[in-house]
Design an enzyme around this catalytic site. Structure first.
Site, mmCIF file in Angstrom:
data_model
loop_
_atom_site.group_PDB
_atom_site.id
_atom_site.type_symbol
_atom_site.label_atom_id
_atom_site.label_comp_id
_atom_site.label_asym_id
_atom_site.label_seq_id
_atom_site.Cartn_x
_atom_site.Cartn_y
_atom_site.Cartn_z
ATOM 1 N N HIS A 58 0.819 -1.110 0.350
ATOM 2 C CA HIS A 58 0.138 0.206 -0.143
ATOM 3 C C HIS A 58 1.097 1.195 -0.239
ATOM 4 C CE1 HIS A 58 -3.977 1.994 2.067
ATOM 5 N NE2 HIS A 58 -3.483 2.871 1.087
ATOM 6 N N HIS A 60 1.416 5.310 -1.970
ATOM 7 C CA HIS A 60 0.957 6.520 -3.122
ATOM 8 C C HIS A 60 2.452 7.244 -3.366
ATOM 9 C CE1 HIS A 60 -3.085 5.869 -1.978
ATOM 10 N NE2 HIS A 60 -2.745 5.691 -0.138
ATOM 11 N N ARG A 62 2.333 8.628 -6.570
ATOM 12 C CA ARG A 62 1.450 10.308 -7.006
ATOM 13 C C ARG A 62 1.442 10.330 -8.497
ATOM 14 N NH1 ARG A 62 -1.686 9.712 -2.644
ATOM 15 N NH2 ARG A 62 -1.419 11.258 -0.939
ATOM 16 N N ASN A 92 -4.936 6.064 -6.929
ATOM 17 C CA ASN A 92 -5.616 7.034 -6.835
ATOM 18 C C ASN A 92 -4.899 8.052 -7.695
ATOM 19 O OD1 ASN A 92 -4.288 7.093 -5.104
ATOM 20 N ND2 ASN A 92 -5.313 8.107 -3.871
ATOM 21 N N ASP A 152 -8.949 2.044 -4.086
ATOM 22 C CA ASP A 152 -8.444 3.474 -1.731
ATOM 23 C C ASP A 152 -8.552 4.998 -2.218
ATOM 24 O OD1 ASP A 152 -6.810 2.990 0.674
ATOM 25 O OD2 ASP A 152 -5.920 4.330 0.086
ATOM 26 N N HIS A 179 -10.667 -0.238 0.868
ATOM 27 C CA HIS A 179 -10.432 1.189 1.968
ATOM 28 C C HIS A 179 -12.033 1.005 2.131
ATOM 29 C CE1 HIS A 179 -9.054 5.456 3.128
ATOM 30 N NE2 HIS A 179 -11.323 4.885 3.005
ATOM 31 N N HIS A 232 -5.772 -1.052 5.735
ATOM 32 C CA HIS A 232 -5.371 -0.359 7.421
ATOM 33 C C HIS A 232 -6.179 -0.347 8.033
ATOM 34 C CE1 HIS A 232 -7.727 2.537 4.382
ATOM 35 N NE2 HIS A 232 -6.911 2.825 3.453
ATOM 36 N N ASN A 278 -6.399 8.977 6.705
ATOM 37 C CA ASN A 278 -7.214 8.150 6.996
ATOM 38 C C ASN A 278 -7.172 6.569 6.895
ATOM 39 O OD1 ASN A 278 -10.039 7.384 5.364
ATOM 40 N ND2 ASN A 278 -10.137 8.681 4.654
ATOM 41 N N ASP A 305 0.872 2.985 3.589
ATOM 42 C CA ASP A 305 -0.524 3.853 3.837
ATOM 43 C C ASP A 305 0.264 5.185 2.970
ATOM 44 O OD1 ASP A 305 -2.633 5.276 2.549
ATOM 45 O OD2 ASP A 305 -3.291 4.952 4.406
HETATM 46 ZN ZN LIG Z 1 -6.820 3.793 2.317
#
Ligand SMILES: [Zn+2]
Length: 430
Positions: A58, A60, A62, A92, A152, A179, A232, A278, A305
């Site tokens: 997990h 990110h 970007r 995402n 997510d 998520h 998470h 989050n 995360d």
């Molecule tokens: Zn998440």
């Protein structure tokens, strides 16, 4: 002198006995004592722990779209510093990774980086909008070979869409990573719902918003005979549901972040947005339940995360600040602090929770393998006796939004090897 030959001398393999590990042509060529260093670059590792390269389910990264906070290159450099040899890049991005074209783009950028393998996660729904299934099969069949699908950042809250996604991924042994956040119960939520949110007058994010989705999804996964992974986990109640689902023999796995193993909602009293995340930081009782669940295997793995944000999105009022924390470069230290130094996990179990399990859940080949002859040399060397304050100015990540700035944490990754090539040596990027 050959440069593709390295001897790691005297490391405690998975925290056990001291051994030498010879790496040749990207592979573990021998493990034993008194191995011949002839022609090899020698890494002196007495007192250090050798682990399989860490795997993050997990992350990110970007890119594409938010290169001001992170790129595949800077994110994989941060991953290598943290001891990771493979990361799953969440979908995402802008555009969303919901087609074979975008996941292949991310996969290719990962290959070019050379610091860490990047396994793209595909979106479950088109544009993460929760309305129409994305082309899961095309992403699975692409060069990126996607096996993990997640919206997510958002919850797949429509039960019919979730059911269809679970049915669809069975064809290629995929998994849906949820998520878990019931959207109506968390509208405008700013922090954990409880006494602290009451005192501060901030809109609460109740535990039931997470737990109700997890309960629904483990039942759906059982109903269709598919695999679901819970991102998470943050509450004691979520742990109980996952424990129950596993006792039924259902194909349910779960992850916990390092920050949910250490920090609580008491920190929000500072109104420092660095603690805004989050799912939100929860209570001391939740932290205790999460640690116990990671120790007894109810929670399968640690996932960072890692959520980089530029300072303009974090250095502002609590209410408007972005949610998320960077985590790749501090994950192992937080796990040592909360789980190893407390006696809850030994290093072999850390290898399980941070390498073997996440690689298995993600169906990643070549990672999460034992440190033994013939295996790919994806390895992480840790000095567990190191103590130092976290200094965000020294991060390889493009972002600095860590909740641990100035905090003294144990342990340091001194070397990381990706298929035998050092990406980190003497604690520094190569
Ligand atoms: Zn998440």
């Amino acid at each position: 002198m050959s440069t593709d030959k390295t001897l790691i001398r005297g490391a405690k393999v998975l925290g056990g006995d001291q051994q030498d590990v010879l790496i040749e042509n990207g592979t573990v060529a021998a493990v034993g004592t008194g191995l011949d260093p002839e022609g090899a670059t020698v890494v002196e590792a007495a007192g250090q722990v050798l682990l399989p390269g860490l795997v993050d389910l997990h992350t990110h990264l970007r890119e594409p779209g938010r290169e001001d906070s992170e790129t595949v290159l800077t994110g994989t450099r941060a991953a290598a510093v943290g001891g990771f040899t493979a990361v799953h890049a969440m979908a995402n991005t802008f555009p969303v990774a919901d087609t074979a074209g975008v996941v292949e783009q991310v996969w290719r950028l990962g290959k070019e980086s050379g610091y860490c393998d990047v396994q793209p996660v595909g979106a479950v729904t088109v544009g993460l909008e929760g309305k129409q299934l994305a082309e899961l099969g095309a992403m699975a069949d692409s060069a990126a070979g996607v096996r993990v699908f997640s919206d997510d950042g958002k919850c797949v809250d429509d039960a019919v869409i979730m059911r269809r996604a679970l049915e669809y991924v069975k064809a290629f042994d995929g998994v849906v990573a949820q998520h878990a956040q019931e959207p109506r119960l968390t509208e405008g939520a700013q922090m954990n719902e409880g006494p602290v949110s009451g005192e501060l007058g901030l809109r609460g994010w109740p535990a039931v918003a997470e737990e109700s989705i997890i309960a629904r999804d483990v039942l759906l996964a059982a109903h269709v005979g598919s695999r679901v992974h819970i991102c998470h986990l943050s509450t004691a109640g979520s742990v109980e549901i996952v424990r129950w689902a596993k006792s039924k023999g259902w194909n349910v796995t779960a992850e916990v972040t390092p920050h949910h193993l250490l920090l609580t909602d008491e920190l929000v009293r500072s109104y420092d947005p660095v603690y805004k995340v989050n799912p939100p930081l929860r209570t001391e009782a939740d932290v205790r339940a999460l640690r116990e669940a990671l120790a007894d295997g109810t929670i399968d793995c640690v996932a960072t995360d890692h959520a980089p944000h530029p300072s303009e999105d974090k250095d502002c009022e609590w209410a408007v600040a972005a949610m998320g924390m960077v985590g790749l470069e501090t994950a192992l230290s937080v796990v040592q602090h909360t789980m190893v130094d407390t006696g809850l996990l030994d290093w072999a179990a850390v290898a399980d929770r941070m390498s073997f399990r996440p690689a298995l859940i993600g169906r990643l080949s070549g990672h999460g393998r034992p440190v033994s002859t013939g295996e790919p040399a994806n390895l992480t060397l840790v000095d567990p006796d190191y103590r130092g304050a976290v200094d965000p100015a020294g991060f390889a990540s493009r972002s600095r939004n860590t909740p641990y700035a100035g905090l003294e944490l144990p342990g340091r990754v001194t070397a990381t090897f990706l298929r035998g090539k050092a990406t980190v040596l003497d604690g520094k990027l190569v």
